[in-house]
Write a protein that holds these residues in place. Structure first.
Motif, PDB file in Angstrom:
ATOM      1  N   TRP A  12       0.823  -1.214   0.000  1.00  0.00           N
ATOM      2  CA  TRP A  12       0.000   0.000   0.000  1.00  0.00           C
ATOM      3  C   TRP A  12       0.853   1.259   0.000  1.00  0.00           C
ATOM      4  O   TRP A  12       0.457   2.270  -0.584  1.00  0.00           O
ATOM      5  CB  TRP A  12      -0.945  -0.014   1.199  1.00  0.00           C
ATOM      6  CG  TRP A  12      -2.041   1.013   1.083  1.00  0.00           C
ATOM      7  CD1 TRP A  12      -2.301   2.049   1.915  1.00  0.00           C
ATOM      8  CD2 TRP A  12      -3.019   1.079   0.045  1.00  0.00           C
ATOM      9  NE1 TRP A  12      -3.377   2.768   1.482  1.00  0.00           N
ATOM     10  CE2 TRP A  12      -3.848   2.203   0.325  1.00  0.00           C
ATOM     11  CE3 TRP A  12      -3.282   0.316  -1.095  1.00  0.00           C
ATOM     12  CZ2 TRP A  12      -4.910   2.562  -0.496  1.00  0.00           C
ATOM     13  CZ3 TRP A  12      -4.349   0.680  -1.917  1.00  0.00           C
ATOM     14  CH2 TRP A  12      -5.134   1.797  -1.611  1.00  0.00           C
ATOM     15  N   ALA A  13       2.030   1.192   0.596  1.00  0.00           N
ATOM     16  CA  ALA A  13       2.943   2.346   0.574  1.00  0.00           C
ATOM     17  C   ALA A  13       3.343   2.673  -0.861  1.00  0.00           C
ATOM     18  O   ALA A  13       3.433   3.858  -1.240  1.00  0.00           O
ATOM     19  CB  ALA A  13       4.174   2.058   1.427  1.00  0.00           C
ATOM     20  N   SER A  36      -5.246   5.837   4.797  1.00  0.00           N
ATOM     21  CA  SER A  36      -5.937   4.655   4.278  1.00  0.00           C
ATOM     22  C   SER A  36      -5.006   3.436   4.332  1.00  0.00           C
ATOM     23  O   SER A  36      -3.780   3.567   4.377  1.00  0.00           O
ATOM     24  CB  SER A  36      -6.396   4.882   2.824  1.00  0.00           C
ATOM     25  OG  SER A  36      -5.273   5.124   1.992  1.00  0.00           O
ATOM     26  N   THR A  37      -5.597   2.254   4.359  1.00  0.00           N
ATOM     27  CA  THR A  37      -4.824   1.011   4.440  1.00  0.00           C
ATOM     28  C   THR A  37      -5.532  -0.088   3.645  1.00  0.00           C
ATOM     29  O   THR A  37      -6.705   0.059   3.277  1.00  0.00           O
ATOM     30  CB  THR A  37      -4.679   0.515   5.897  1.00  0.00           C
ATOM     31  OG1 THR A  37      -5.989   0.278   6.434  1.00  0.00           O
ATOM     32  CG2 THR A  37      -3.951   1.535   6.752  1.00  0.00           C
ATOM     33  N   ILE A  38      -4.798  -1.177   3.413  1.00  0.00           N
ATOM     34  CA  ILE A  38      -5.454  -2.369   2.888  1.00  0.00           C
ATOM     35  C   ILE A  38      -6.050  -3.120   4.069  1.00  0.00           C
ATOM     36  O   ILE A  38      -5.336  -3.466   5.018  1.00  0.00           O
ATOM     37  CB  ILE A  38      -4.461  -3.284   2.143  1.00  0.00           C
ATOM     38  CG1 ILE A  38      -3.940  -2.605   0.870  1.00  0.00           C
ATOM     39  CG2 ILE A  38      -5.134  -4.610   1.763  1.00  0.00           C
ATOM     40  CD1 ILE A  38      -2.950  -3.442   0.097  1.00  0.00           C
ATOM     41  N   TYR A  39      -7.337  -3.364   4.026  1.00  0.00           N
ATOM     42  CA  TYR A  39      -7.989  -4.107   5.105  1.00  0.00           C
ATOM     43  C   TYR A  39      -7.867  -5.611   4.882  1.00  0.00           C
ATOM     44  O   TYR A  39      -7.496  -6.359   5.783  1.00  0.00           O
ATOM     45  CB  TYR A  39      -9.453  -3.700   5.199  1.00  0.00           C
ATOM     46  CG  TYR A  39     -10.238  -4.516   6.201  1.00  0.00           C
ATOM     47  CD1 TYR A  39     -11.323  -5.284   5.800  1.00  0.00           C
ATOM     48  CD2 TYR A  39      -9.875  -4.527   7.549  1.00  0.00           C
ATOM     49  CE1 TYR A  39     -12.028  -6.041   6.716  1.00  0.00           C
ATOM     50  CE2 TYR A  39     -10.575  -5.279   8.472  1.00  0.00           C
ATOM     51  CZ  TYR A  39     -11.648  -6.043   8.054  1.00  0.00           C
ATOM     52  OH  TYR A  39     -12.341  -6.790   8.958  1.00  0.00           O
ATOM     53  N   LYS A  40      -8.151  -6.070   3.662  1.00  0.00           N
ATOM     54  CA  LYS A  40      -8.015  -7.492   3.390  1.00  0.00           C
ATOM     55  C   LYS A  40      -7.971  -7.753   1.889  1.00  0.00           C
ATOM     56  O   LYS A  40      -8.367  -6.911   1.076  1.00  0.00           O
ATOM     57  CB  LYS A  40      -9.167  -8.287   4.012  1.00  0.00           C
ATOM     58  CG  LYS A  40     -10.539  -7.961   3.434  1.00  0.00           C
ATOM     59  CD  LYS A  40     -11.619  -8.798   4.121  1.00  0.00           C
ATOM     60  CE  LYS A  40     -13.008  -8.431   3.566  1.00  0.00           C
ATOM     61  NZ  LYS A  40     -14.082  -9.230   4.203  1.00  0.00           N
ATOM     62  N   ILE A  41      -7.469  -8.927   1.549  1.00  0.00           N
ATOM     63  CA  ILE A  41      -7.494  -9.431   0.178  1.00  0.00           C
ATOM     64  C   ILE A  41      -8.143 -10.807   0.221  1.00  0.00           C
ATOM     65  O   ILE A  41      -7.702 -11.691   0.942  1.00  0.00           O
ATOM     66  CB  ILE A  41      -6.084  -9.550  -0.423  1.00  0.00           C
ATOM     67  CG1 ILE A  41      -5.420  -8.171  -0.506  1.00  0.00           C
ATOM     68  CG2 ILE A  41      -6.141 -10.183  -1.811  1.00  0.00           C
ATOM     69  CD1 ILE A  41      -3.985  -8.218  -1.006  1.00  0.00           C
ATOM     70  N   GLU A  42      -9.197 -10.966  -0.542  1.00  0.00           N
ATOM     71  CA  GLU A  42      -9.872 -12.255  -0.639  1.00  0.00           C
ATOM     72  C   GLU A  42     -10.097 -12.565  -2.111  1.00  0.00           C
ATOM     73  O   GLU A  42     -10.850 -11.870  -2.787  1.00  0.00           O
ATOM     74  CB  GLU A  42     -11.209 -12.238   0.104  1.00  0.00           C
ATOM     75  CG  GLU A  42     -11.081 -12.237   1.619  1.00  0.00           C
ATOM     76  CD  GLU A  42     -12.437 -12.288   2.305  1.00  0.00           C
ATOM     77  OE1 GLU A  42     -13.436 -11.883   1.660  1.00  0.00           O
ATOM     78  OE2 GLU A  42     -12.500 -12.732   3.456  1.00  0.00           O
ATOM     79  N   GLY A  43      -9.406 -13.605  -2.583  1.00  0.00           N
ATOM     80  CA  GLY A  43      -9.543 -13.951  -3.996  1.00  0.00           C
ATOM     81  C   GLY A  43      -9.110 -12.799  -4.869  1.00  0.00           C
ATOM     82  O   GLY A  43      -7.981 -12.313  -4.773  1.00  0.00           O
ATOM     83  N   ASN A  44     -10.030 -12.325  -5.743  1.00  0.00           N
ATOM     84  CA  ASN A  44      -9.706 -11.214  -6.637  1.00  0.00           C
ATOM     85  C   ASN A  44     -10.255  -9.878  -6.136  1.00  0.00           C
ATOM     86  O   ASN A  44     -10.365  -8.916  -6.897  1.00  0.00           O
ATOM     87  CB  ASN A  44     -10.252 -11.499  -8.041  1.00  0.00           C
ATOM     88  CG  ASN A  44     -11.769 -11.504  -8.092  1.00  0.00           C
ATOM     89  OD1 ASN A  44     -12.416 -11.713  -7.077  1.00  0.00           O
ATOM     90  ND2 ASN A  44     -12.327 -11.290  -9.274  1.00  0.00           N
ATOM     91  N   ARG A  45     -10.592  -9.794  -4.840  1.00  0.00           N
ATOM     92  CA  ARG A  45     -11.137  -8.567  -4.271  1.00  0.00           C
ATOM     93  C   ARG A  45     -10.177  -7.999  -3.235  1.00  0.00           C
ATOM     94  O   ARG A  45      -9.694  -8.735  -2.360  1.00  0.00           O
ATOM     95  CB  ARG A  45     -12.519  -8.798  -3.661  1.00  0.00           C
ATOM     96  CG  ARG A  45     -13.507  -9.496  -4.595  1.00  0.00           C
ATOM     97  CD  ARG A  45     -14.900  -9.493  -4.028  1.00  0.00           C
ATOM     98  NE  ARG A  45     -15.540  -8.175  -4.221  1.00  0.00           N
ATOM     99  CZ  ARG A  45     -16.276  -7.871  -5.283  1.00  0.00           C
ATOM    100  NH1 ARG A  45     -16.473  -8.759  -6.251  1.00  0.00           N
ATOM    101  NH2 ARG A  45     -16.835  -6.678  -5.379  1.00  0.00           N
ATOM    102  N   LEU A  46      -9.900  -6.722  -3.360  1.00  0.00           N
ATOM    103  CA  LEU A  46      -9.023  -6.021  -2.431  1.00  0.00           C
ATOM    104  C   LEU A  46      -9.841  -4.939  -1.738  1.00  0.00           C
ATOM    105  O   LEU A  46     -10.452  -4.086  -2.401  1.00  0.00           O
ATOM    106  CB  LEU A  46      -7.836  -5.417  -3.182  1.00  0.00           C
ATOM    107  CG  LEU A  46      -6.768  -4.699  -2.357  1.00  0.00           C
ATOM    108  CD1 LEU A  46      -5.403  -4.845  -3.029  1.00  0.00           C
ATOM    109  CD2 LEU A  46      -7.081  -3.210  -2.197  1.00  0.00           C
ATOM    110  N   THR A  75       0.527  -4.511  -8.080  1.00  0.00           N
ATOM    111  CA  THR A  75       0.320  -5.918  -7.701  1.00  0.00           C
ATOM    112  C   THR A  75       0.453  -6.868  -8.873  1.00  0.00           C
ATOM    113  O   THR A  75       0.581  -8.073  -8.689  1.00  0.00           O
ATOM    114  CB  THR A  75      -1.086  -6.118  -7.103  1.00  0.00           C
ATOM    115  OG1 THR A  75      -2.070  -5.835  -8.108  1.00  0.00           O
ATOM    116  CG2 THR A  75      -1.291  -5.223  -5.906  1.00  0.00           C
ATOM    117  N   GLU A  76       0.409  -6.305 -10.116  1.00  0.00           N
ATOM    118  CA  GLU A  76       0.415  -7.132 -11.323  1.00  0.00           C
ATOM    119  C   GLU A  76      -0.757  -8.120 -11.313  1.00  0.00           C
ATOM    120  O   GLU A  76      -0.643  -9.252 -11.785  1.00  0.00           O
ATOM    121  CB  GLU A  76       1.751  -7.860 -11.473  1.00  0.00           C
ATOM    122  CG  GLU A  76       2.918  -6.919 -11.642  1.00  0.00           C
ATOM    123  CD  GLU A  76       4.273  -7.609 -11.598  1.00  0.00           C
ATOM    124  OE1 GLU A  76       5.257  -6.979 -11.960  1.00  0.00           O
ATOM    125  OE2 GLU A  76       4.309  -8.785 -11.188  1.00  0.00           O
TER     126      GLU A  76
END
Length: 453
Positions: A12-13, A36-46, A75-76
């Motif tokens: 995220w930085a 802001s931050t990344i809360y979670k990644i599940e499958g193809n959802r960020l 993230t590619e």
């Protein structure tokens, strides 16, 4: 396999750094993006956590497209982006991350579908290597591990490596096959470390690989840190009865610059060599290549094929290059549906002149050999054209004249169109500098010296 908190923060930085440039307003960036931050990644959802509903609205409506592009670039991967406000997150909630951020070259394995066991031409020079490769492909991880295939350049070891990968993917699609070149492994490992990603995560990834195919392992020499990582990956795969296949230009005991523990493990499985093909095998290779080009074998006289097999048999690449020259010649220069011995000789007359030249090594022969290697004309090397390809070939020819013949810079300059002393010296220094760090340059010089013997 879960991504670590450190990985998410670093990811995220990098996203925020790019977004700050896009927003180009410190007040807006600080108000809506900074915390802001990344809360979670599940499958193809960020999912991104932001500080308020208003911030979510602004980011989503005004900067949503740019943010999605930046996330995809960093993230590619093509994530669908969701939003959540920080005040709606309960303390007991633990971010669930089900997808690991992987180095780029692990996300795909570029196995060439055209290299199969079916189109690999077998002869006395390579039958053992073909048999060993096929056995490994049919029963990966069960017998000889690792399989170590070595030979000079252009004799088919890379073809067998890809053939193993293609066979396993077809017959055991559930197995995870990873093909990499050693250069790619080194490059991506360096990027991985510089990106502050945790090496433990890289180690974890190798546990998901069932078959590891590594080309040109000799280029791992003198890279201590990368060797440490490769040793860990190698040992973890062997311990898990996963299959490893390596190729090299020499047998393990002759590899310099590698740790003894690696050399020992490379020698512990099955080592098999590929030598130069004999004339019947060369002819069979030519016929296979002709069919692969959509041409009829009947168009080629037997003595024309034998001529090619006899004069261009050092390796398969040389043989294929000569055949391509013949096909090009008969289509674009002297059109003919029938190729006899005379036409075959005519199409490669410049090749034969180099091969039949006197054994005495001089500037002219070096220029001819280098020009032939790069598919250039001798006049292009000695002329004034300065495209990148021609300039590099010219520098290499100048370097070889100085290195092998040890003649004065001024004499070399005269040979290369009247160039002055300093220009010639600069060309030699450029190549000499490249040889210290560029493995590809080392290979080129080695192959050219072999041709000049």
């Amino acid at each position: 396999m879960n991504a670590t908190i450190t990985e998410l923060k670093n990811l995220w930085a990098r996203v925020l750094t790019k977004m700050k440039d896009i927003v180009n307003d410190d007040n807006i960036y600080t108000t809506f993006f900074a915390d802001s931050t990344i809360y979670k990644i599940e499958g193809n959802r960020l999912t991104i956590a932001v500080n308020s509903n208003f911030a979510q609205s602004i980011i989503e409506k005004k900067y949503g497209t740019q943010l999605a592009m930046v996330v995809s670039e960093v993230t590619e991967s093509n994530f669908i982006i969701d939003y959540i406000t920080t005040d709606s997150i309960k303390e007991e909630d633990v971010p669930a991350v089900t997808e690991t951020i992987k180095p780029k070259f692990f996300e795909y394995s570029q196995i060439n579908p055209n290299y199969t066991f079916e189109n690999f031409v077998v002869g006395p020079s390579n039958i053992e290597a073909k048999q060993a490769a096929l056995m490994i492909a049919t029963t990966p991880g069960k017998f000889y591990n690792p399989l170590f295939i070595y030979s000079n350049s252009g004799l088919g070891k890379t073809h067998l490596l890809h053939a193993i990968g293609n066979y396993i993917r077809k017959n055991n699609p559930h197995l995870n096959v990873l093909y990499i070149t050693t250069d790619n492994f080194v490059d991506e490992y360096i990027k991985f470390i510089k990106g502050d990603r945790e090496s433990d995560n890289l180690k974890e990834f190798f546990k998901t690989v069932d078959v590891l195919l590594v080309d040109d392992i000799q280029f791992l020499a003198n890279k201590e840190k990368t060797q440490e990582m490769f040793f860990y990956a190698f040992q973890s795969l062997i311990n898990a009865s996963k299959q490893i296949v390596l190729t090299s230009d020499r047998q393990p005991s002759e590899l310099k610059g590698l740790e003894d523990r690696l050399v020992t493990r490379f020698s512990s499985g099955l080592n098999t060599n590929i030598t130069q093909p004999d004339t019947p095998t060369r002819i069979a290779i030519l016929k296979k290549k002709i069919e692969g080009n959509g041409l009829e074998i009947s168009r080629f006289d037997d003595d024309a094929l034998e001529f090619f097999a006899t004069n261009f048999g050092n390796n398969v690449r040389e043989l294929e290059g000569a055949l391509n020259r013949l096909i090009f010649y008969t289509i674009n220069i002297k059109q003919s549906k029938h190729i006899d011995l005379a036409l075959a000789k005519e199409s490669v007359s410049s090749f034969i002149k180099v091969k039949d030249s006197k054994k005495k090594l001089d500037e002219t022969r070096i220029i001819n050999v280098v020009a032939d290697y790069y598919n250039l004309t001798p006049s292009q090397l000695t002329g004034k054209i300065r495209t990148s390809e021609i300039s590099m070939a010219r520098h290499i020819a100048i370097y070889l004249c100085r290195e092998i013949l040890d003649i004065p810079f001024t004499k070399i300059g005269q040979t290369f169109g009247g160039k002055d002393h300093s220009t010639v010296m600069s060309a030699v220094k450029k190549v000499d500098k490249e040889l210290k760090t560029n493995d590809q340059m080392k290979t080129v010089i080695k192959e050219l010296k072999n041709r000049l013997k």
